[in-house]
Design an enzyme around this catalytic site. Structure first.
Site, PDB file in Angstrom:
ATOM      1  N   ARG A 119       0.758  -1.200   0.024  1.00 18.71           N
ATOM      2  CA  ARG A 119      -0.075   0.007  -0.140  1.00 18.71           C
ATOM      3  C   ARG A 119       0.822   1.298  -0.033  1.00 18.71           C
ATOM      4  O   ARG A 119       1.684   1.338   1.243  1.00 18.71           O
ATOM      5  CB  ARG A 119      -0.962  -0.143   1.158  1.00 18.71           C
ATOM      6  CG  ARG A 119      -1.609   1.080   1.417  1.00 18.71           C
ATOM      7  CD  ARG A 119      -2.751   1.279   2.531  1.00 18.71           C
ATOM      8  NE  ARG A 119      -3.815   0.784   2.046  1.00 18.71           N
ATOM      9  CZ  ARG A 119      -5.039   0.857   2.645  1.00 18.71           C
ATOM     10  NH1 ARG A 119      -4.991   1.603   3.864  1.00 18.71           N
ATOM     11  NH2 ARG A 119      -6.041   0.133   2.082  1.00 18.71           N
ATOM     12  N   HIS A 146      -7.616   1.158  -6.281  1.00 14.37           N
ATOM     13  CA  HIS A 146      -7.544  -0.069  -4.956  1.00 14.37           C
ATOM     14  C   HIS A 146      -8.458  -1.196  -5.227  1.00 14.37           C
ATOM     15  O   HIS A 146      -9.478  -1.458  -5.183  1.00 14.37           O
ATOM     16  CB  HIS A 146      -8.568   0.719  -3.918  1.00 14.37           C
ATOM     17  CG  HIS A 146      -8.517  -0.093  -2.661  1.00 14.37           C
ATOM     18  ND1 HIS A 146      -7.558  -1.031  -2.322  1.00 14.37           N
ATOM     19  CD2 HIS A 146      -9.123   0.459  -1.329  1.00 14.37           C
ATOM     20  CE1 HIS A 146      -7.924  -1.417  -0.811  1.00 14.37           C
ATOM     21  NE2 HIS A 146      -8.576  -0.685  -0.462  1.00 14.37           N
ATOM     22  N   GLN A 149     -10.174  -3.855  -3.251  1.00 12.82           N
ATOM     23  CA  GLN A 149     -11.544  -3.573  -2.512  1.00 12.82           C
ATOM     24  C   GLN A 149     -12.636  -3.745  -3.556  1.00 12.82           C
ATOM     25  O   GLN A 149     -13.554  -4.244  -3.060  1.00 12.82           O
ATOM     26  CB  GLN A 149     -11.548  -2.074  -2.278  1.00 12.82           C
ATOM     27  CG  GLN A 149     -12.782  -1.410  -1.743  1.00 12.82           C
ATOM     28  CD  GLN A 149     -12.959  -1.913  -0.181  1.00 12.82           C
ATOM     29  OE1 GLN A 149     -12.053  -1.783   0.585  1.00 12.82           O
ATOM     30  NE2 GLN A 149     -13.995  -2.693   0.024  1.00 12.82           N
ATOM     31  N   ASP A 230     -17.818   6.917  -0.556  1.00 12.91           N
ATOM     32  CA  ASP A 230     -16.111   6.808   0.292  1.00 12.91           C
ATOM     33  C   ASP A 230     -16.013   8.043   0.832  1.00 12.91           C
ATOM     34  O   ASP A 230     -16.661   9.435   0.575  1.00 12.91           O
ATOM     35  CB  ASP A 230     -15.127   6.448  -0.964  1.00 12.91           C
ATOM     36  CG  ASP A 230     -13.776   5.914  -0.289  1.00 12.91           C
ATOM     37  OD1 ASP A 230     -13.865   5.835   0.960  1.00 12.91           O
ATOM     38  OD2 ASP A 230     -12.858   6.051  -0.869  1.00 12.91           O
ATOM     39  N   CYS A 271     -16.227   1.202   1.345  1.00 12.20           N
ATOM     40  CA  CYS A 271     -15.007   0.559   1.620  1.00 12.20           C
ATOM     41  C   CYS A 271     -14.636   0.271   3.044  1.00 12.20           C
ATOM     42  O   CYS A 271     -14.059  -0.392   3.422  1.00 12.20           O
ATOM     43  CB  CYS A 271     -13.821   0.778   0.626  1.00 12.20           C
ATOM     44  SG  CYS A 271     -13.307   2.681   0.982  1.00 12.20           S
ATOM     45  N   ARG A 299     -13.115  -8.749   2.126  1.00  8.26           N
ATOM     46  CA  ARG A 299     -11.750  -8.371   1.613  1.00  8.26           C
ATOM     47  C   ARG A 299     -10.857  -9.655   1.899  1.00  8.26           C
ATOM     48  O   ARG A 299      -9.980  -9.790   0.979  1.00  8.26           O
ATOM     49  CB  ARG A 299     -11.051  -7.333   2.437  1.00  8.26           C
ATOM     50  CG  ARG A 299     -12.042  -5.898   2.244  1.00  8.26           C
ATOM     51  CD  ARG A 299     -11.511  -5.507   0.892  1.00  8.26           C
ATOM     52  NE  ARG A 299     -10.088  -5.172   0.751  1.00  8.26           N
ATOM     53  CZ  ARG A 299      -9.417  -4.425   1.272  1.00  8.26           C
ATOM     54  NH1 ARG A 299      -9.893  -3.259   1.862  1.00  8.26           N
ATOM     55  NH2 ARG A 299      -8.035  -4.260   1.058  1.00  8.26           N
TER      56      ARG A 299
HETATM   57  N1   CP Z   1     -10.907  -0.418   2.864  1.00 10.20           N
HETATM   58  C1   CP Z   1      -9.770  -0.361   3.395  1.00 10.20           C
HETATM   59  O1   CP Z   1      -8.920  -0.641   2.439  1.00 10.20           O
HETATM   60  O2   CP Z   1      -9.534  -0.183   4.701  1.00 10.20           O
HETATM   61  P1   CP Z   1      -8.216   0.053   5.295  1.00 10.20           P
HETATM   62  O3   CP Z   1      -7.652   1.502   4.863  1.00 10.20           O
HETATM   63  O4   CP Z   1      -8.535   0.003   6.772  1.00 10.20           O
HETATM   64  O5   CP Z   1      -7.370  -1.010   4.753  1.00 10.20           O
HETATM   65  N1  NVA Z   2     -10.025   6.770  -0.923  1.00  7.60           N
HETATM   66  C1  NVA Z   2      -9.617   6.289   0.603  1.00  7.60           C
HETATM   67  C2  NVA Z   2      -9.770   4.622   0.718  1.00  7.60           C
HETATM   68  C3  NVA Z   2      -9.319   4.080   2.068  1.00  7.60           C
HETATM   69  C4  NVA Z   2      -9.609   2.733   2.086  1.00  7.60           C
HETATM   70  C5  NVA Z   2      -8.143   6.640   0.634  1.00  7.60           C
HETATM   71  O1  NVA Z   2      -7.393   6.418  -0.467  1.00  7.60           O
HETATM   72  O2  NVA Z   2      -7.949   7.052   1.621  1.00  7.60           O
END
Ligand code: CP
Ligand code: NVA
Length: 313
Positions: A119, A146, A149, A230, A271, A299
């Site tokens: 990530r 993502h 997700q 989101d 998400c 997930r």
């Molecule tokens: N939805 C998601 O990716 O959550 P986290 O940021 O907690 O991993």
């Molecule tokens: N759009 C959000 C998703 C988190 C899972 C971010 O990138 O922070």
């Protein structure tokens, strides 16, 4: 900088970098496997191993340059259930991009582990890791996409409502990284995607043609099978933009009035993490349309299937 496509074409590794760079037949295989793996261990304690232990003997590195609850825990538990081992690494504690190049980190990690999930902020970091790793790399979120997700989201929709092909999905809010993966999925899984949000927060131009825009949220959600939103401020957005974004997005909140304009049996997804009563009201999040916690659970199952697909096990 290499493109995702050129990496997939030239690197023998089976990476999971994005939904639009994974063949629809492979995406379908992953969803089907995720569903059968979920069924196979239904009701068992979370720490109990899967019967077949496909990751036995495998070591997986989970690298986080941003915070995470779901991605961190679901990947870690998923690997362990499949009989593998994990190491969770914080990007800031590593030499990643600071003390050495991403390419050298990729080469070194490939000597220790069998799979890398990362990530990160810049998509370029993910792509450089994938280009130079000699083990598969999985995208655990970048500023742009993502994909893990949305695999869980497609799985969740199909669990509740059957095939997503031909259904109407409406995204209300910021045209962000999670939306981008929805747009990629709309093409690969053949569903209709509508974006409703303020023009300054429109999705990036590379997604043109994958969705339609309807500015008025009430009109956008008409006949929707699924409504999604989101956070209004993503992890990569500057905190200084918070107030402006809230003002721009307030009219796109998913609340009971908006859900009432979608199909009576529509689903609601987010998400998570959510800012309750900003992008969606608690009434909707905890209400009859919501499948947000199934989505979070899936997930785990979707990523287990992604890891098996990457490793061919
Ligand atoms: N939805 C998601 O990716 O959550 P986290 O940021 O907690 O991993
Ligand atoms: N759009 C959000 C998703 C988190 C899972 C971010 O990138 O922070």
């Amino acid at each position: 900088m290499p493109s995702v496509l050129s990496i997939q074409e030239t690197n023998a590794m089976t990476h999971f970098l994005d939904i639009h760079t994974t063949a629809p037949t492979d995406l379908r295989t992953i969803i089907d496997d995720a569903q059968s793996m979920k069924k196979a261990r239904a009701g068992r304690p979370k720490g109990q191993l899967d019967d077949d232990q496909p990751l036995a003997g495998h070591m997986v590195a989970l690298i986080f340059e941003k915070p995470s609850t779901r991605t961190r825990v679901s990947f870690d538990v998923g690997v362990r259930q499949m009989g593998g081992q994990t190491m969770v690494l914080s990007g800031s504690d590593m030499q990643l991009g600071h003390g050495e190049t991403i390419a050298d980190t990729a080469r070194v990690l490939s000597r220790y582990v069998d799979l890398i999930m990362i990530r990160t902020f810049e998509e370029a970091t993910l792509l450089e890791m994938a280009e130079h790793a000699t083990v598969p790399v999985i995208n655990g979120l970048t500023n742009r996409t993502h994909p893990c997700q949305i695999m869980a989201d497609v799985m969740t929709f199909e669990e509740h409502r059957g095939p997503i092909k031909g259904k109407k999905v409406v995204w209300s809010g910021d045209g962000n990284n999670v939306f981008a993966s929805f747009a990629h999925a709309a093409k690969q899984f053949e569903f209709d995607l509508v974006f409703t949000g303020p023009e300054p927060l429109d999705p990036e131009r590379s997604l043109d043609g994958l969705y339609t825009t309807v500015r008025n949220p009430d009109e956008a959600v008409a006949n929707a099978d699924l409504v999604v939103t989101d956070t209004w401020v993503s992890m990569h957005d500057p905190q200084s933009a918070r107030e402006r974004r809230h003002n721009q997005l307030r009219g796109y909140q998913v609340n009971a009035d908006l859900m009432a304009k979608s199909k009576p049996d529509s689903l609601f997804m987010h998400c998570l993490p959510a800012h309750r009563d900003d992008e969606a009201t608690s009434e909707v999040m905890d209400g009859p349309h919501s499948v947000i916690f199934d989505e979070a659970e899936n997930r785990l199952h979707a990523q287990k299937a992604i890891m098996r697909w990457c490793l061919g096990v």
